[in-house]
Design a protein around this motif. Structure first.
Motif, short mmCIF file in Angstrom:
data_model
loop_
_atom_site.label_atom_id
_atom_site.label_comp_id
_atom_site.label_asym_id
_atom_site.label_seq_id
_atom_site.Cartn_x
_atom_site.Cartn_y
_atom_site.Cartn_z
N HIS A 1 0.84 -1.19 0.00
CA HIS A 1 0.00 0.00 0.00
C HIS A 1 0.88 1.25 0.00
N ILE B 1 0.71 5.38 0.81
CA ILE B 1 0.00 6.56 1.30
C ILE B 1 0.68 7.78 0.69
N THR C 1 -3.19 -1.28 -3.48
CA THR C 1 -4.03 -0.20 -2.97
C THR C 1 -3.19 1.03 -2.62
N SER D 1 -3.77 5.32 -0.87
CA SER D 1 -4.67 6.27 -0.23
C SER D 1 -3.99 7.64 -0.18
N SER E 1 -8.29 4.19 -1.99
CA SER E 1 -9.20 3.46 -1.12
C SER E 1 -9.70 4.35 0.02
N ARG E 2 -8.97 5.42 0.28
CA ARG E 2 -9.39 6.37 1.32
C ARG E 2 -8.73 7.72 1.05
N HIS F 1 -5.37 7.29 10.11
CA HIS F 1 -5.47 6.87 8.72
C HIS F 1 -5.12 5.38 8.57
N LEU G 1 -7.50 2.12 7.50
CA LEU G 1 -7.16 1.24 6.40
C LEU G 1 -7.04 -0.23 6.82
#
Length: 212
Positions: free
Chosen positions: A3, A5, A102, A104, A128-129, A149, A153
């Motif tokens: 992931h 961020i 993913t 975010s 995703s966010r 955050h 997640l």
């Protein structure tokens, strides 16, 4: 990494010119000489009121931070209209999504404005966010927001890479146990970024390589 961020201002969103011009407008009445990008980066730090104290050479007076911050955002929101995504941003977002991974978005910019701008630029669907600042004083640190955050997640921080342009991004990643890579296209000087001991890159494509 599973992931990513992403930070927004100065990372995915290339707004350094708008930030510098807005800052110059804020401090023009104080007789402060106009900054170029490198001069601004030399003064910039977080929390931002500390940067403002550096610029003025004195402590802020009661209520002065709130007035300066409001003036900055008034100018910034006018100037940012001409700003666009950073080079390689869209390619990185699309490539990561195509790999089934993913990502975010976490920013200290106002949440409502962040959501709208990401949609305007056609990238909201990659995340995703999306979390911006919806409570608390602006200009502060990111670490506690990073905690919330990550929890939202439900991700293992050890499988997360934070890509941002500031030492605040580095501290927030360290705070939760995530890895980070720092990008020079934003508000912090390369010298300051390098002092963190973390990888420092000049393009988002290079930052993205650290997630592979």
């Amino acid at each position: 990494m599973k992931h990513i961020i992403w930070d927004w201002n100065g990372t995915l969103f290339h707004d350094i010119d708008a930030v510098v011009m807005a800052t110059n407008e804020v401090f023009r009445p104080y007789g402060v000489a106009a900054f170029d990008a490198d001069g601004f980066r030399a003064a910039y730090t977080r929390p931002i009121w500390v940067a403002y104290e550096r610029i003025l050479g004195r402590a802020l007076e009661e209520g002065e931070w709130e007035r300066l911050d409001q003036a900055f955002h008034d100018h910034y929101h006018r100037l940012m209209i001409s700003c666009a995504l950073a080079e390689d941003a869209l390619h990185c977002l699309a490539t990561w999504a195509d790999r089934g991974r993913t990502q975010s978005l976490l920013s200290m910019w106002a949440h409502d404005r962040l959501v709208v701008k990401a949609a305007e630029l056609g990238i909201a669907g990659y995340f995703s966010r999306i979390d911006g600042l919806s409570s608390g004083a602006p200009g502060g640190g990111k670490a506690e927001h990073m905690v919330a955050h990550i929890e939202s997640l439900a991700m293992d921080p050890a499988e997360v890479l934070v890509i941002g342009d500031s030492l605040d991004d580095a501290h927030a990643a360290e705070h939760v146990g995530a890895k980070a890579v720092l990008y020079t296209g934003g508000m912090t000087s390369r010298v300051d970024l390098a002092a963190s001991g973390l990888p420092v890159v000049d393009t988002l494509a290079e930052a993205f390589d650290h997630a592979r």
